[in-house]
Design a protein around this motif. Structure first.
Motif, PDB file in Angstrom:
ATOM      1  N   PHE A 126       0.821  -1.206   0.000  1.00  0.00           N
ATOM      2  CA  PHE A 126       0.000   0.000   0.000  1.00  0.00           C
ATOM      3  C   PHE A 126       0.860   1.263   0.000  1.00  0.00           C
ATOM      4  N   TRP A 127       1.971   1.251   0.729  1.00  0.00           N
ATOM      5  CA  TRP A 127       2.765   2.465   0.878  1.00  0.00           C
ATOM      6  C   TRP A 127       3.801   2.669  -0.227  1.00  0.00           C
ATOM      7  N   LYS A 128       4.320   1.619  -0.791  1.00  0.00           N
ATOM      8  CA  LYS A 128       5.323   1.805  -1.845  1.00  0.00           C
ATOM      9  C   LYS A 128       4.769   2.594  -3.031  1.00  0.00           C
ATOM     10  N   PRO A 129       3.535   2.275  -3.541  1.00  0.00           N
ATOM     11  CA  PRO A 129       3.003   3.067  -4.661  1.00  0.00           C
ATOM     12  C   PRO A 129       2.812   4.539  -4.308  1.00  0.00           C
ATOM     13  N   ARG A 130       2.550   4.832  -3.043  1.00  0.00           N
ATOM     14  CA  ARG A 130       2.383   6.229  -2.635  1.00  0.00           C
ATOM     15  C   ARG A 130       3.715   6.975  -2.712  1.00  0.00           C
ATOM     16  N   TYR A 131       4.756   6.338  -2.192  1.00  0.00           N
ATOM     17  CA  TYR A 131       6.076   6.965  -2.281  1.00  0.00           C
ATOM     18  C   TYR A 131       6.523   7.103  -3.738  1.00  0.00           C
ATOM     19  N   ASP A 132       6.125   6.126  -4.587  1.00  0.00           N
ATOM     20  CA  ASP A 132       6.479   6.203  -6.011  1.00  0.00           C
ATOM     21  C   ASP A 132       5.811   7.403  -6.679  1.00  0.00           C
ATOM     22  N   ARG A 133       4.591   7.715  -6.274  1.00  0.00           N
ATOM     23  CA  ARG A 133       3.882   8.877  -6.825  1.00  0.00           C
ATOM     24  C   ARG A 133       4.642  10.168  -6.504  1.00  0.00           C
ATOM     25  N   VAL A 134       5.149  10.262  -5.265  1.00  0.00           N
ATOM     26  CA  VAL A 134       5.921  11.439  -4.874  1.00  0.00           C
ATOM     27  C   VAL A 134       7.194  11.535  -5.709  1.00  0.00           C
ATOM     28  N   LEU A 135       7.867  10.385  -5.888  1.00  0.00           N
ATOM     29  CA  LEU A 135       9.105  10.386  -6.671  1.00  0.00           C
ATOM     30  C   LEU A 135       8.857  10.680  -8.149  1.00  0.00           C
ATOM     31  N   ALA A 136       7.557  10.533  -8.564  1.00  0.00           N
ATOM     32  CA  ALA A 136       7.181  10.896  -9.939  1.00  0.00           C
ATOM     33  C   ALA A 136       6.746  12.352 -10.025  1.00  0.00           C
ATOM     34  N   ASN A 137       7.115  13.120  -8.993  1.00  0.00           N
ATOM     35  CA  ASN A 137       6.839  14.560  -8.943  1.00  0.00           C
ATOM     36  C   ASN A 137       5.350  14.870  -8.776  1.00  0.00           C
ATOM     37  N   GLU A 138       4.644  14.062  -7.981  1.00  0.00           N
ATOM     38  CA  GLU A 138       3.229  14.317  -7.704  1.00  0.00           C
ATOM     39  C   GLU A 138       3.061  14.770  -6.255  1.00  0.00           C
ATOM     40  N   GLN A 139       2.295  15.822  -6.081  1.00  0.00           N
ATOM     41  CA  GLN A 139       1.988  16.336  -4.745  1.00  0.00           C
ATOM     42  C   GLN A 139       0.532  15.996  -4.422  1.00  0.00           C
ATOM     43  N   PHE A 140       0.272  15.372  -3.284  1.00  0.00           N
ATOM     44  CA  PHE A 140      -1.100  14.972  -2.964  1.00  0.00           C
ATOM     45  C   PHE A 140      -1.240  14.748  -1.460  1.00  0.00           C
ATOM     46  N   THR A 141      -2.487  14.589  -1.045  1.00  0.00           N
ATOM     47  CA  THR A 141      -2.801  14.295   0.360  1.00  0.00           C
ATOM     48  C   THR A 141      -3.761  13.115   0.399  1.00  0.00           C
ATOM     49  N   LEU A 142      -3.798  12.427   1.546  1.00  0.00           N
ATOM     50  CA  LEU A 142      -4.747  11.328   1.722  1.00  0.00           C
ATOM     51  C   LEU A 142      -4.993  11.099   3.201  1.00  0.00           C
ATOM     52  N   GLU A 143      -6.106  10.447   3.447  1.00  0.00           N
ATOM     53  CA  GLU A 143      -6.418   9.969   4.792  1.00  0.00           C
ATOM     54  C   GLU A 143      -6.438   8.448   4.742  1.00  0.00           C
ATOM     55  N   ASP A 144      -5.918   7.809   5.798  1.00  0.00           N
ATOM     56  CA  ASP A 144      -5.766   6.368   5.746  1.00  0.00           C
ATOM     57  C   ASP A 144      -6.046   5.760   7.111  1.00  0.00           C
ATOM     58  N   ALA A 145      -6.592   4.532   7.095  1.00  0.00           N
ATOM     59  CA  ALA A 145      -6.769   3.741   8.313  1.00  0.00           C
ATOM     60  C   ALA A 145      -5.623   2.744   8.379  1.00  0.00           C
ATOM     61  N   VAL A 146      -4.849   2.787   9.451  1.00  0.00           N
ATOM     62  CA  VAL A 146      -3.656   1.947   9.569  1.00  0.00           C
ATOM     63  C   VAL A 146      -3.836   0.971  10.722  1.00  0.00           C
ATOM     64  N   PRO A 147      -3.890  -0.345  10.437  1.00  0.00           N
ATOM     65  CA  PRO A 147      -3.971  -1.333  11.529  1.00  0.00           C
ATOM     66  C   PRO A 147      -2.641  -1.451  12.252  1.00  0.00           C
ATOM     67  N   THR A 148      -2.684  -1.390  13.576  1.00  0.00           N
ATOM     68  CA  THR A 148      -1.468  -1.515  14.381  1.00  0.00           C
ATOM     69  C   THR A 148      -1.680  -2.585  15.441  1.00  0.00           C
ATOM     70  N   GLU A 149      -0.620  -2.842  16.207  1.00  0.00           N
ATOM     71  CA  GLU A 149      -0.720  -3.846  17.262  1.00  0.00           C
ATOM     72  C   GLU A 149      -1.669  -3.403  18.363  1.00  0.00           C
ATOM     73  N   THR A 150      -1.879  -2.115  18.482  1.00  0.00           N
ATOM     74  CA  THR A 150      -2.765  -1.584  19.537  1.00  0.00           C
ATOM     75  C   THR A 150      -4.139  -1.191  19.007  1.00  0.00           C
ATOM     76  N   GLY A 151      -4.406  -1.440  17.724  1.00  0.00           N
ATOM     77  CA  GLY A 151      -5.689  -1.075  17.137  1.00  0.00           C
ATOM     78  C   GLY A 151      -5.509  -0.198  15.916  1.00  0.00           C
ATOM     79  N   THR A 152      -6.596   0.120  15.250  1.00  0.00           N
ATOM     80  CA  THR A 152      -6.550   0.936  14.028  1.00  0.00           C
ATOM     81  C   THR A 152      -6.416   2.408  14.380  1.00  0.00           C
ATOM     82  N   ILE A 153      -5.489   3.088  13.689  1.00  0.00           N
ATOM     83  CA  ILE A 153      -5.367   4.534  13.827  1.00  0.00           C
ATOM     84  C   ILE A 153      -5.646   5.170  12.467  1.00  0.00           C
ATOM     85  N   TYR A 154      -6.110   6.419  12.496  1.00  0.00           N
ATOM     86  CA  TYR A 154      -6.411   7.148  11.263  1.00  0.00           C
ATOM     87  C   TYR A 154      -5.411   8.300  11.140  1.00  0.00           C
TER      88      TYR A 154
END
Length: 576
Positions: free
Chosen positions: A380-408
């Motif tokens: 999920f994260w590698k394509p996002r970093y690739d977009r930045v390296l392709a000179n794209e500026q953007f924002t997003l909101e994401d739900a991230v599962p962690t050992e202590t629960g989901t964080i946004y």
């Protein structure tokens, strides 16, 4: 007396006897005719009696069918008096089949029983109320929790004859539970909304009517009386450079081609410019056509200004690395940078601590951002970093599962450019878990509220002998229906929409002789914010007259007095 005279005397006697016999014969014939007429009358009376008996049997059958098919549970009772003539109990003398469903008591087990024996109580339930109705003939309706059955009931009581009373009851336990859940949920979300300063809006796509809550006016820097209440009124507050884009995004959401998730600027009347974030959801009608759009706004000016400050700081990074380090280390947000090989160039302490807490890995410069992530997250994260390296500026909101629960999280991605080439990327992230949970709970609460509203509408529209309504009264002389059940068509000859548009279609049907008393009672209740109860004659659509019983409970909604009321047709009780 000679023979001749004797013969003449006998002839005279014979004539008198003959005349007497003829007279008796006439009387006999007259008597026979009278007996014949009487016999015919008796036969006619017998036929009439038979027809009357058949009519009574048919009426009894019709009554029994109605009694057994009515949707409410119905019990017929007879008061029991003590030696002093005071009502001390009551006996169940009839019950309809539906009552078994509501009370879980078989009819055969109920009929003939005293109330104290049937319900297992020391005193007959609600005896004071029932005795008053049975002795005065005045009907009453009320809601009551019955502890022995652990249920809430709506009960209508009337007296068919002196010393007897009937109860028609509905089990409203589920409705009460929904109401309590909704109150609790509403309170929780009001706290969440208030702390997050989230504004809620509701756009009626059919009537072009836009409703805002109080926070929306704060977000747009205007007063409620300055708001036009239409879609165009909202557009008037959006920054001229953002209006075309934002309006197009609204239309795309309505068309179903794109979710409404955007941000834009608004211009306050004093010239101040604020940045707002907006999310919305389309609500379709039964045919799948859009009829409403509901959503939320919140102010992201501080975040935007922080991002803008960061961008400015990055531009000056080559001149003063120490200055930019001081800025990004002083923020509460996560900041990190990486090169074209995904290796960490810079990481502030906030991101380092958040990453360690979430994934158990302590990030350091030179480590691979991709390899440091748990394997399930790497695709999920590698394509996002690739977009930045392709000179794209953007924002997003994401739900991230962690050992202590989901964080946004909310992340802003920006390429790092040197001599015209992208040499890496920088990220600005913020933990929005609390706000996101509040958004999710808010939307769920609105959906649950809409579902509860539909259930209450179905209940209202199945109300057999009356209707349910809500009337808003800005002052004691103005009334407007905000809701009225479908029964208004049967009772007043107009649709709910027509009644809401023109309340006189209902109020105009009240009997002229009763209007004065009704208004007097209503004004007194309005003044004291007390329950409104009265009876009134109503002119039916066909011109006939019926009796109606009204009971309404006042409450304040947006600083306006609203009456939640029920109208019950009591014509039959009045005719007894």
């Amino acid at each position: 007396m000679n023979e001749k005279e004797k013969l003449l005397s006998e002839i005279s006697d014979l004539r008198e006897r003959i005349a007497e016999l003829e007279d008796n014969e006439l009387k006999l014939k007259s008597t026979e005719e009278e007996l014949k007429a009487s016999n015919q009358q008796l036969q006619a009376n017998e036929q009439q009696l038979r027809a009357t008996n058949e009519s009574l049997i048919a009426s009894e059958k019709q009554y029994r069918n109605l009694f057994n098919s009515i949707q409410e549970g119905v019990y017929l009772h007879r008061l029991v008096y003590d030696d002093n003539g005071v009502a001390c109990n009551y006996q169940i003398i009839e019950a309809n089949p539906v009552s078994e469903e509501y009370l879980n008591i078989k009819r055969k087990d109920a009929i003939g029983k005293l109330a104290t024996d049937l319900y297992g109580t020391e005193e007959a339930p609600f005896l004071d109320i029932y005795a008053k109705v049975a002795e005065t003939g005045e009907p009453i309706s009320f809601e009551q929790y019955f502890e022995p059955m652990k249920k809430h009931f709506y009960i209508s009581v009337f007296s068919p004859t002196q010393g007897e009373f009937a109860t028609a009851f509905l089990d409203i336990t589920k409705r009460k539970s929904v109401e309590e859940d909704l109150k609790s949920l509403t309170k929780r979300h009001q706290l969440a909304i208030g702390s997050a300063k989230i504004g809620i809006w509701d756009l009626d796509l059919i009537n072009n009517a836009l409703i805002w809550d109080k926070q929306m006016f704060n977000l747009y820097g205007i007063k409620p009386e300055e708001f036009g209440g239409a879609y165009e009124a909202w557009k008037a507050g959006v920054h001229p450079e953002d209006i075309n884009r934002t309006d197009a995004e609204v239309q795309e959401a309505i068309a179903g081609t794109k979710k409404f998730d955007t941000q834009f600027r608004v211009v306050w009347p004093d010239g101040q410019v604020r940045f707002l974030k907006a999310n919305g959801k389309i609500v379709n009608d039964s045919k799948g056509k859009p009829e409403r759009m509901i959503g939320i706004n919140w102010d992201i000016t501080n975040r935007i200004e922080s991002e803008q400050e960061l961008i400015k700081a990055k531009e000056k990074a080559e001149e003063s690395k120490a200055n930019i380090t001081a800025i990004i280390e002083g923020t509460d947000n996560s900041i990190w940078a990486f090169n074209r090989n995904y290796q960490i160039l810079y990481i502030n302490h906030v991101f380092q601590e958040e990453f360690l807490r979430s994934f158990g890995v302590l990030l350091k410069p030179g480590m691979s951002l991709i390899e440091a992530l748990p394997e399930p997250l790497q695709p999920f994260w590698k394509p996002r970093y690739d977009r930045v390296l392709a000179n794209e500026q953007f924002t997003l909101e994401d739900a991230v599962p962690t050992e202590t629960g989901t964080i946004y999280i909310h992340v802003s991605f920006n390429p790092i450019i040197k001599n015209g080439k992208v040499i890496g990327g920088s990220c600005f992230g913020s933990n929005i878990t609390e706000r996101k949970i509040a958004e999710i709970e808010l939307i769920e609460a609105k959906e649950k509220a809409e579902e509860s509203e539909e259930q209450l509408k179905r209940i209202a529209n199945n109300f057999v002998d009356g209707m349910i309504y809500q009337v808003a009264m800005p002052d004691e002389n103005k009334r407007k229906f905000t809701y009225i059940s479908d029964a208004v068509t049967r009772l007043y000859g107009c649709s709910p929409e027509e009644a809401i548009d023109n309340p006189d279609l209902v109020y105009g049907k009240l009997h002229p002789e009763d209007v004065g008393n009704l208004i007097k009672i209503e004004k007194e209740a309005f003044k004291n914010m007390s329950v409104f109860r009265t009876e009134c004659r109503v002119i039916n659509p066909d011109g006939s007259i019926r009796w109606a019983y009204y009971i309404s409970q006042p409450r304040m909604i947006n600083d306006i007095v609203c009456w939640d009321g029920i109208e019950v047709d009591i014509t039959k009780q009045k005719q007894i």
